[in-house]
Structure formats: C-alpha cells, structure tokens
Design a protein around this motif. Structure first.
Motif, PDB file in Angstrom:
ATOM      1  N   ALA A   1      78.193 -13.036 -88.730  1.00  0.00           N
ATOM      2  CA  ALA A   1      77.737 -14.372 -89.208  1.00  0.00           C
ATOM      3  C   ALA A   1      76.321 -14.203 -89.883  1.00  0.00           C
ATOM      4  O   ALA A   1      76.009 -14.891 -90.725  1.00  0.00           O
ATOM      5  CB  ALA A   1      77.624 -15.358 -88.172  1.00  0.00           C
ATOM      6  N   ALA A   2      75.742 -13.275 -89.376  1.00  0.00           N
ATOM      7  CA  ALA A   2      74.263 -12.692 -89.791  1.00  0.00           C
ATOM      8  C   ALA A   2      74.209 -11.992 -91.272  1.00  0.00           C
ATOM      9  O   ALA A   2      73.402 -11.567 -91.667  1.00  0.00           O
ATOM     10  CB  ALA A   2      73.345 -12.332 -88.871  1.00  0.00           C
ATOM     11  N   GLY A   3      75.513 -11.593 -91.597  1.00  0.00           N
ATOM     12  CA  GLY A   3      75.613 -10.656 -92.697  1.00  0.00           C
ATOM     13  C   GLY A   3      75.856  -9.452 -92.372  1.00  0.00           C
ATOM     14  O   GLY A   3      75.414  -8.483 -93.391  1.00  0.00           O
ATOM     15  N   ALA A   4      76.169  -8.798 -91.548  1.00  0.00           N
ATOM     16  CA  ALA A   4      76.406  -7.592 -91.297  1.00  0.00           C
ATOM     17  C   ALA A   4      77.513  -6.644 -92.060  1.00  0.00           C
ATOM     18  O   ALA A   4      78.451  -7.375 -92.384  1.00  0.00           O
ATOM     19  CB  ALA A   4      76.849  -7.409 -89.556  1.00  0.00           C
ATOM     20  N   ILE A   5      77.350  -5.636 -92.381  1.00  0.00           N
ATOM     21  CA  ILE A   5      78.009  -4.702 -93.123  1.00  0.00           C
ATOM     22  C   ILE A   5      79.016  -3.842 -92.278  1.00  0.00           C
ATOM     23  O   ILE A   5      78.286  -3.110 -91.241  1.00  0.00           O
ATOM     24  CB  ILE A   5      77.297  -3.615 -93.970  1.00  0.00           C
ATOM     25  N   LEU A   6      80.240  -3.869 -92.491  1.00  0.00           N
ATOM     26  CA  LEU A   6      80.979  -2.749 -91.618  1.00  0.00           C
ATOM     27  C   LEU A   6      81.183  -1.585 -92.344  1.00  0.00           C
ATOM     28  O   LEU A   6      81.671  -1.510 -93.626  1.00  0.00           O
ATOM     29  CB  LEU A   6      82.413  -3.596 -91.172  1.00  0.00           C
ATOM     30  N   ALA A   7      80.684  -0.341 -91.824  1.00  0.00           N
ATOM     31  CA  ALA A   7      80.904   0.876 -92.306  1.00  0.00           C
ATOM     32  C   ALA A   7      81.983   1.720 -91.742  1.00  0.00           C
ATOM     33  O   ALA A   7      82.194   1.694 -90.497  1.00  0.00           O
ATOM     34  CB  ALA A   7      79.735   1.712 -91.966  1.00  0.00           C
ATOM     35  N   VAL A   8      82.989   2.134 -92.355  1.00  0.00           N
ATOM     36  CA  VAL A   8      84.037   2.853 -91.924  1.00  0.00           C
ATOM     37  C   VAL A   8      84.266   4.395 -92.188  1.00  0.00           C
ATOM     38  O   VAL A   8      83.942   4.630 -93.569  1.00  0.00           O
ATOM     39  CB  VAL A   8      85.564   2.295 -92.597  1.00  0.00           C
ATOM     40  N   PRO A   9      83.897   5.299 -91.312  1.00  0.00           N
ATOM     41  CA  PRO A   9      83.945   6.614 -91.585  1.00  0.00           C
ATOM     42  C   PRO A   9      85.300   6.884 -91.804  1.00  0.00           C
ATOM     43  O   PRO A   9      86.506   6.856 -91.050  1.00  0.00           O
ATOM     44  CB  PRO A   9      83.370   7.378 -90.368  1.00  0.00           C
TER      45      PRO A   9
END
Length: 229
Positions: free
Chosen positions: A16-24
């Motif tokens: 909700a705070a705008g986090a990015i999900l990084a997928v290796p």
C-alpha cells in the motif's frame, strides 16, 4: 527484505505504501565441472538482495529457479522448462503479483531466458501493468568462465571447485553462436565452459557484483524513485 518471510498483513502494508516486488529469475543448468547448477539463480538472488539493501521499498520474491535452458541439454542436472513455459510462468506470476503490488521487476541472470522474459513483460505491459526487467551484462566469457566463476567465489565459495576449473571454448561468442544455435553448448565444448575460469578471484567477483548491483539500482531509480526510506 524477503517477501516469503513476511505475513500477509505486513506485505499488504508495504504494498500500500508503494513497494516494488523484485523477482530473481535464474535457471538450473550446468556451469562447467566447477560451478553449481544454481549459478544463474544465485546471481539473480544476490542482485535483488543488493537492490533491497539500497532501496527499502523493494521486497524480494522467492527466486524462479527454472527457465529456458535447452541449449545445455546433454549435461547432467540441467532442468529446462522451455521458452513457452518460461514465458507463461512469468506472465501468470506477474498477473498474480499485480493483485498486491503496483510495480513488478524481473531480474533475469540467465541469457537463455532473454526472449521469454521480454515477451512476458510485453504481455503484462499490454495489460496495463507496471513491469520492468533488468538483465545483467558483463564483458568477457559468456558462460561458466571467468566472470561467473569470480561472482560465485564472492557469493558462495564453498560451491566452487577451482581444482576442477578448466578452459573451455574461448572463441568470441559471435563466432560460436551459429554452432550453439544449431547444436547447443555440447557442439562447441565437452566441459560446458565458454571461456577460461582458471584465473578468477573472489575480489574480482566482489568488484563485478558491486558494479552490477549499482547498475541495477540506477536502472530502478530511473524507472521509479524510492517512495519511502
């Protein structure tokens, strides 16, 4: 921070705070007689972890450890799901992730995944999803040679058997690419090595990892500035 170590309310708050999900995105494939099958996955994981250390708004998903590795068929342990399955896996993963995250980043450290990753990202963008991809590049040996060996010496030295490291086909990639496309890696090297890993060092690996991590951070900063610290 690792996504899998959090509870769903924690994830919801950060998303909700705008986090990015990084997928290796890596692979399970041969890397010569001296490197583990996890090499590409290890590199992708380390880059995502480095990004998360630099940007608190990044969460790191569990790594995708299978990809398109058909060019390494014939070497024991290589597990490939092919290009179509890799593309579909990443597209479906992206659609699912979009239910929580507004931004998704794929960090792909296996060259054979380049096409499937690009097509999956194109499909997701066509569906109006905010998706980006980063694929590390370095000069020199393309596979299981000096750069990847140096990176693994820095990341997981216990998994490197330098006493088994031998030079493989050292011709420029452009020269052997037609042979690779026709007959795979087996057509040009019996050891699975493209390059010469014998002089690799952990210090060289740490320097390369820092350069690649810096490039990744800059790439993400240009895509989306950090939203919280």
């Amino acid at each position: 921070m690792r996504l899998a170590e959090l509870s769903w309310p924690d994830v919801a708050e950060r998303a909700a705070a705008g986090a990015i999900l990084a997928v290796p995105v890596g692979a399970t494939e041969q890397h010569g007689p001296h490197l583990p099958l996890t090499t590409d996955t290890d590199i992708a994981q380390a880059l995502c972890d480095g990004l998360a250390a630099a940007r608190p708004d990044v969460l790191v998903a569990p790594a995708v450890a299978y990809g398109s590795s058909g060019e390494h068929a014939g070497f024991a342990g290589t597990l490939s799901i092919g290009q179509e399955a890799t593309e579909l896996l990443l597209a479906e993963l992206g659609r699912s992730a979009a239910g929580t995250f507004g931004r998704l980043l794929f960090v792909s450290a296996h060259g054979g995944n380049a096409g499937p990753v690009a097509r999956a990202v194109a499909r997701l963008r066509a569906e109006s999803r905010d998706v980006e991809v980063f694929q590390p590049r370095w000069p020199g040996d393309p596979h299981a040679g000096r750069p990847e060996t140096a990176l693994q010496l820095a990341l997981r030295p216990s998994g490197v058997r330098m006493n088994r490291a031998v030079a493989g086909d050292t011709r420029p990639l452009g020269e052997v690419l037609p042979l690779l496309r026709e007959g795979g890696v087996r057509a040009v090297t019996a050891t699975g090595v493209l390059g010469d890993p014998t002089s690799a060092t952990a210090e060289e690996g740490r320097e390369l990892l820092a350069l690649l991590t810096g490039a990744l951070v800059s790439h993400v900063d240009a895509w989306h500035p950090a939203v919280f610290a």
